[in-house]
Enzyme design. Sequence first.
Site, PDB file in Angstrom:
ATOM      1  N   TRP A  31      37.950  15.318  43.818  1.00  0.00           N
ATOM      2  CA  TRP A  31      38.130  15.694  42.403  1.00  0.00           C
ATOM      3  C   TRP A  31      37.168  14.893  41.518  1.00  0.00           C
ATOM      4  CZ3 TRP A  31      39.549  11.998  38.750  1.00  0.00           C
ATOM      5  CH2 TRP A  31      40.110  10.807  39.246  1.00  0.00           C
ATOM      6  N   GLU A  74      40.058  -0.581  35.112  1.00  0.00           N
ATOM      7  CA  GLU A  74      39.222   0.314  35.924  1.00  0.00           C
ATOM      8  C   GLU A  74      37.754   0.235  35.493  1.00  0.00           C
ATOM      9  OE1 GLU A  74      40.083   1.974  38.540  1.00  0.00           O
ATOM     10  OE2 GLU A  74      42.255   2.196  38.456  1.00  0.00           O
ATOM     11  N   GLU A 111      36.073   4.782  42.988  1.00  0.00           N
ATOM     12  CA  GLU A 111      36.787   4.067  41.916  1.00  0.00           C
ATOM     13  C   GLU A 111      36.197   4.382  40.538  1.00  0.00           C
ATOM     14  OE1 GLU A 111      39.349   2.075  41.559  1.00  0.00           O
ATOM     15  OE2 GLU A 111      39.986   1.947  43.643  1.00  0.00           O
ATOM     16  N   HIS A 114      37.806   6.688  38.043  1.00  0.00           N
ATOM     17  CA  HIS A 114      39.085   6.368  37.399  1.00  0.00           C
ATOM     18  C   HIS A 114      38.885   5.949  35.946  1.00  0.00           C
ATOM     19  CE1 HIS A 114      40.724   5.364  41.681  1.00  0.00           C
ATOM     20  NE2 HIS A 114      40.406   6.623  41.523  1.00  0.00           N
ATOM     21  N   GLU A 164      45.259  -2.606  45.575  1.00  0.00           N
ATOM     22  CA  GLU A 164      45.207  -1.144  45.582  1.00  0.00           C
ATOM     23  C   GLU A 164      46.623  -0.562  45.541  1.00  0.00           C
ATOM     24  OE1 GLU A 164      42.635   0.639  45.116  1.00  0.00           O
ATOM     25  OE2 GLU A 164      40.884  -0.361  45.960  1.00  0.00           O
ATOM     26  N   THR A 167      47.959  -0.971  41.956  1.00  0.00           N
ATOM     27  CA  THR A 167      47.439   0.039  41.017  1.00  0.00           C
ATOM     28  C   THR A 167      48.020   1.418  41.340  1.00  0.00           C
ATOM     29  OG1 THR A 167      45.443   0.197  42.354  1.00  0.00           O
ATOM     30  CG2 THR A 167      45.277  -1.083  40.346  1.00  0.00           C
ATOM     31  N   ASP A 196      44.208   8.268  45.018  1.00  0.00           N
ATOM     32  CA  ASP A 196      43.008   7.533  45.475  1.00  0.00           C
ATOM     33  C   ASP A 196      43.372   6.099  45.840  1.00  0.00           C
ATOM     34  OD1 ASP A 196      41.508   9.762  44.830  1.00  0.00           O
ATOM     35  OD2 ASP A 196      40.209   8.749  43.373  1.00  0.00           O
ATOM     36  N   GLU A 197      44.131   5.459  44.945  1.00  0.00           N
ATOM     37  CA  GLU A 197      44.479   4.050  45.178  1.00  0.00           C
ATOM     38  C   GLU A 197      45.254   3.899  46.489  1.00  0.00           C
ATOM     39  OE1 GLU A 197      42.804   2.432  43.244  1.00  0.00           O
ATOM     40  OE2 GLU A 197      43.127   2.820  41.103  1.00  0.00           O
ATOM     41  N   HIS A 200      42.872   3.999  49.401  1.00  0.00           N
ATOM     42  CA  HIS A 200      42.142   2.731  49.486  1.00  0.00           C
ATOM     43  C   HIS A 200      43.041   1.629  50.046  1.00  0.00           C
ATOM     44  CE1 HIS A 200      39.496   4.317  45.937  1.00  0.00           C
ATOM     45  NE2 HIS A 200      39.262   4.945  47.065  1.00  0.00           N
TER      46      HIS A 200
HETATM   47 FE   FE2 Z   1      41.049   2.535  40.514  1.00  0.00          FE
HETATM   48 FE   FE2 Z   2      41.618   0.730  43.275  1.00  0.00          FE
END
Ligand code: FE2
Ligand code: FE2
Length: 329
Positions: A31, A74, A111, A114, A164, A167, A196-197, A200
């Site tokens: 995305w 971020e 990242e 974000h 991670e 967040t 996403d976090e 990660h």
């Molecule tokens: Fe992030």
């Molecule tokens: Fe992150």
Amino acid sequence: MKNIRLEVMEAIEPMIDTYMDEFLIPPDEIWQPSDFLPDSQSEGFFDAVEELRGEAQELGYDFWVTLVADTITEEALPTYESWLMDVEGINQQEGKNNGWSRWVRAWTAEENRHGDVLNKYLYLSGRVNMREVEISTQHLISDGFDIGTDRDPYKNFVYTTFQELATNISHKRVGKLARKKGNILLGKMCGIIAGDEMRHHLAYREFVKTILGHDPDGMVIAFAEMMKKKIVMPAHFLRESGGKIGEAFENFSNCAQRLGVYTAMDYIDILKKLNNYWQIDSLRSLSDEAEKARDYLMKLPDRLERIATRMRFPEDQYRFSWVQANGVL
Ligand SMILES: [Fe+2]
Ligand SMILES: [Fe+2]
């Protein structure tokens, strides 16, 4: 003297491609901020912006402070990338084939979206003083951070694993609050960032697990040392224009606690999850020092819980220059 950490990092390096396939998504498939923001090339752009601004009206002061601080955190990505590039075993100089530096670049690239999406959202929302937000961002990048990991890959991977997940939790909760107030778009944005976090987090968690297989003594000692120092948030130096270093961070933390977006109990839960996944309890044949570290880690959640139940947070709202006070939570 041989450097065990460098040897371990080199031993794991051939697995980087597998890790990238498993935990990261290529730029053409993942995305992008534009997928969630009003399309500025379309006829309906202004209507979409108006709708976005309408939905933003329902959200209150603590919410905006938290969202701003999350965004600035971020946006300070240059600090994190340059820090990680300096970690022992991560080498961007000796050819492009150092797998670890490729990982850091690809992670950074993910990242970066974000801060991008959140910044554009804040700008369009009309609810925050963007100039003040920008000054804080510039300060934070300029101030850097000190997360107590040194150049040690073990400590840095403990930190990133922890961070991670932290967040993930906070973006997820902010998204839920937004949805509850009818802000579907912001809810989606925060939800997708949280996803996403999580990927990660799973990656860094795997790095530590693999290191534990190679060097359990060194890894468990590094984990315990990080927890003794406490995991500080990456924006711990956050300040406002004219403010002292770190001052805004404390006030923001209180906001996040009040909102229940990220609390002392979350910190303890993360620690428990890590102890559990890394099977710290079942580590055997350790050195004396590593045994002490293992026992410390296993006892730590209970100790922290006792402290957390006694903690109190100021109820009154600090007035940030980022957000116009409107008294609503
Ligand atoms: Fe992030
Ligand atoms: Fe992150």
